[in-house]
Scaffold this motif. Structure first.
Motif, PDB file in Angstrom:
ATOM      1  N   ALA A  52      16.288   7.074 -71.011  1.00  0.00           N
ATOM      2  CA  ALA A  52      16.539   7.282 -69.586  1.00  0.00           C
ATOM      3  C   ALA A  52      15.432   6.654 -68.753  1.00  0.00           C
ATOM      4  CB  ALA A  52      16.635   8.771 -69.284  1.00  0.00           C
ATOM      5  N   ALA A  53      15.835   5.850 -67.769  1.00  0.00           N
ATOM      6  CA  ALA A  53      14.847   5.154 -66.933  1.00  0.00           C
ATOM      7  C   ALA A  53      14.087   6.130 -66.047  1.00  0.00           C
ATOM      8  CB  ALA A  53      15.546   4.106 -66.081  1.00  0.00           C
ATOM      9  N   ASP A  54      14.703   7.264 -65.752  1.00  0.00           N
ATOM     10  CA  ASP A  54      14.077   8.184 -64.806  1.00  0.00           C
ATOM     11  C   ASP A  54      13.404   9.382 -65.473  1.00  0.00           C
ATOM     12  OD1 ASP A  54      14.704   6.774 -62.450  1.00  0.00           O
ATOM     13  OD2 ASP A  54      16.792   7.405 -62.667  1.00  0.00           O
ATOM     14  N   VAL A  55      13.468   9.432 -66.790  1.00  0.00           N
ATOM     15  CA  VAL A  55      12.724  10.483 -67.493  1.00  0.00           C
ATOM     16  C   VAL A  55      11.625   9.785 -68.299  1.00  0.00           C
ATOM     17  CG1 VAL A  55      12.829  12.338 -69.186  1.00  0.00           C
ATOM     18  CG2 VAL A  55      14.707  12.020 -67.576  1.00  0.00           C
ATOM     19  N   ILE A  56      10.411   9.952 -67.826  1.00  0.00           N
ATOM     20  CA  ILE A  56       9.309   9.167 -68.381  1.00  0.00           C
ATOM     21  C   ILE A  56       8.404  10.066 -69.217  1.00  0.00           C
ATOM     22  CG2 ILE A  56       7.264   7.798 -67.770  1.00  0.00           C
ATOM     23  CD1 ILE A  56       9.278   7.546 -65.054  1.00  0.00           C
ATOM     24  N   GLU A  57       8.278   9.734 -70.496  1.00  0.00           N
ATOM     25  CA  GLU A  57       7.412  10.527 -71.360  1.00  0.00           C
ATOM     26  C   GLU A  57       6.091   9.813 -71.547  1.00  0.00           C
ATOM     27  OE1 GLU A  57       8.930  12.407 -74.883  1.00  0.00           O
ATOM     28  OE2 GLU A  57      10.963  12.452 -74.042  1.00  0.00           O
ATOM     29  N   ILE A  58       5.013  10.521 -71.290  1.00  0.00           N
ATOM     30  CA  ILE A  58       3.673   9.945 -71.415  1.00  0.00           C
ATOM     31  C   ILE A  58       2.891  10.755 -72.431  1.00  0.00           C
ATOM     32  CG2 ILE A  58       1.512   9.489 -70.192  1.00  0.00           C
ATOM     33  CD1 ILE A  58       3.193   9.307 -67.607  1.00  0.00           C
ATOM     34  N   ASP A  59       2.310  10.069 -73.407  1.00  0.00           N
ATOM     35  CA  ASP A  59       1.462  10.753 -74.372  1.00  0.00           C
ATOM     36  C   ASP A  59       0.016  10.635 -73.892  1.00  0.00           C
ATOM     37  OD1 ASP A  59       0.041  11.756 -76.420  1.00  0.00           O
ATOM     38  OD2 ASP A  59       0.684  10.293 -77.928  1.00  0.00           O
ATOM     39  N   ALA A  60      -0.505  11.732 -73.379  1.00  0.00           N
ATOM     40  CA  ALA A  60      -1.835  11.686 -72.758  1.00  0.00           C
ATOM     41  C   ALA A  60      -2.930  11.417 -73.780  1.00  0.00           C
ATOM     42  CB  ALA A  60      -2.125  12.991 -72.026  1.00  0.00           C
ATOM     43  N   ALA A  61      -2.621  11.597 -75.060  1.00  0.00           N
ATOM     44  CA  ALA A  61      -3.642  11.400 -76.091  1.00  0.00           C
ATOM     45  C   ALA A  61      -3.844   9.916 -76.396  1.00  0.00           C
ATOM     46  CB  ALA A  61      -3.256  12.145 -77.357  1.00  0.00           C
ATOM     47  N   SER A  62      -2.906   9.090 -75.995  1.00  0.00           N
ATOM     48  CA  SER A  62      -3.025   7.670 -76.332  1.00  0.00           C
ATOM     49  C   SER A  62      -3.678   6.895 -75.192  1.00  0.00           C
ATOM     50  CB  SER A  62      -1.640   7.080 -76.612  1.00  0.00           C
ATOM     51  OG  SER A  62      -0.940   6.945 -75.393  1.00  0.00           O
TER      52      SER A  62
END
Ligand SMILES: [Zn+2]
Length: 475
Positions: free
Chosen positions: A92-102
């Motif tokens: 999904a273009a509007d659901v953005i997952e960010i891994d803060a550990a990377s």
């Protein structure tokens, strides 16, 4: 696809944690404006990211007539529209997952402030799911905070973290926190039952319970274990052994020694068990940076190494337990057993049990005063230690069997230890320490050799075992 992904909850009503499910249902069903910032906190494998995605779908689902929730309101995602499907697929273009550990995560947060003003492309809301949010750098957390202070109307943030207390309070206080408590064994069993049933696989409830316990509060680990059991043709015992290092590491000295004895009885691979213990402590060390764990890890590493050459395979592990676990005096029962394990073939254990149970009677001779000295024995040892390290080590291999307020009788298991403690140099130290702890002087130390050993001539330890014991003590 792994079973964990296959049976990942896709709707609010499928969420595994009851309290989380009810909280989200209530908030979504109320019809009120939803918070722009959420904090999903709780230990690993409890379903935080799954819940975040479901929330993203529930907020953005395109279908007019949406799924009816258990509460009655139409707040469930339909899981059929374009938006729902793309979130499930992770595209999904509007659901953005960010891994803060990377590293990328840090850059992404930095850019977030600029990007956040942009309107969503297809969905109603842009949803930012920030995983491992406690790993954000100060810089990134500040950038996030500025965004949270004035969130654009079309943005929703879901912070997921295993360590909410590490988040800056300023960030945390701006979020609606949903706590993902560790699931109970029953909750995990429930989930496992669902998965096993859907896979057409039968496992006895007791087996599921064992899996649930071994998963230590993680749905993810539980399902992985179940998958392993299924692949192994249903043999739970093969996949899960009952040797839980976490439980072991929290035992008191006496229980831990008995546990080690039981492992030997069961024929468990002890070095494999030590490996598991080291792995658990390592995980804990990396997580907490608690330096007190280092001594334990090194002790286990030493035991691991020595077990390769030790004449009595469990002895190095037993020494580790005595050196590192809490518990002071080893109760007579555990010690009697330990003695058996240390020096005698198993066939003799039964006979010896009877034997030592008669000698246990002696314990009561001194009554209250003896109980008092036993309950303060750890203090006595602590007093002796700075005075003389090797006397303390010697004391570890004895136990008080009689005390009348003046005469203290200690039982040693080896003649060699008895002689050492009878020497003027050692005796004075012990007498002084006991006097100080018990609040009175004039203590007279008397040594005796373990009765059962004397009676049973053949039970004398072999010389090499004696030498080994001495080496361990005076190393
Ligand atoms: Zn939908």
């Amino acid at each position: 696809m792994t079973l964990y992904l296959k049976y990942r909850p896709q709707k609010i009503s499928e969420l595994d944690l009851k309290l989380v499910r009810e909280r989200l249902e209530k908030m979504l069903d109320s019809g009120k404006d939803l918070p722009h910032a959420w904090l999903f906190s709780g230990s690993r494998g409890t379903g935080k990211t799954s819940a975040a995605r479901i929330l993203a779908k529930a907020i953005n689902c395109k279908r007019d007539k949406r799924g009816k929730g258990d509460k009655g309101g139409n707040y469930e995602p339909c899981n059929e529209c374009e938006t729902c499907k793309s979130v499930t697929e992770g595209s999904a273009a509007d659901v953005i997952e960010i891994d803060a550990a990377s590293n990328r995560g840090i850059d992404e947060i930095r850019e977030l402030r600029e990007r956040v003003g942009l309107a969503p492309m297809q969905a109603k809301f842009k949803v930012y799911i920030i995983d491992e949010a406690h790993m954000l750098t100060n810089e990134a957390a500040n950038a996030l905070l500025k965004t949270l202070e004035e969130p654009p109307a079309h943005s929703i943030f879901i912070l997921c973290t295993t360590e909410a207390e590490k988040l800056p309070e300023t960030v945390r206080s701006r979020c609606a926190e949903v706590k993902f408590a560790k699931p109970s064994v029953e909750e995990i069993v429930e989930k496992l039952e669902k998965v096993a049933k859907a896979e057409g696989f039968k496992v006895q409830e007791s087996g599921l319970k064992e899996i649930a316990k071994a998963a230590r509060g993680s749905f993810r680990d539980a399902i992985k274990l179940l998958e392993q059991v299924i692949l192994d043709g249903g043999d739970v015992g093969k996949v899960i052994d009952s040797t839980d290092p976490v439980e072991f590491l929290e035992m008191s000295t006496d229980i831990a020694l008995k546990f080690v004895g039981d492992l030997v009885e069961k024929g468990v691979n002890l070095r494999g068990f030590v490996e598991k213990c080291v792995e658990v402590l390592r995980e804990k060390l990396l997580e907490t940076r608690d330096v007190s764990l280092i001594t334990k890890i090194e002790g286990l590493e030493r035991a691991y190494e020595r077990m390769k050459t030790s004449a009595v395979v469990q002895l190095p592990l037993e020494i580790f337990v005595i050196e590192n676990f809490n518990g002071g005096v080893i109760p007579t029962e555990a010690k009697a057993e330990r003695r058996d394990l240390l020096s005698e073939p198993k066939a003799k254990v039964k006979e010896k049990e009877r034997d030592s149970s008669t000698s246990l009677g002696m314990t009561n001779r001194g009554g209250d005063k003896l109980d008092q000295v036993i309950s303060h024995w750890a203090e006595v040892m602590a007093k002796v230690k700075p005075m003389n390290h090797s006397v303390e080590a010697l004391l570890r291999s004895t136990r008080p069997v009689d005390f009348d307020g003046r005469d203290l009788v200690l039982e040693a298991f080896y003649e060699f230890h008895k002689k050492q403690l009878e020497s003027e140099r050692c005796r004075v130290i012990v007498e002084q320490a006991v006097g100080e702890v018990m609040g009175g002087g004039g203590i007279v130390l008397k040594m005796q050799l373990s009765g059962s050993r004397l009676r049973q001539g053949s039970g004398e330890p072999k010389d090499d075992e004696l030498v080994k014991a001495a080496e361990e003590i005076f190393r």
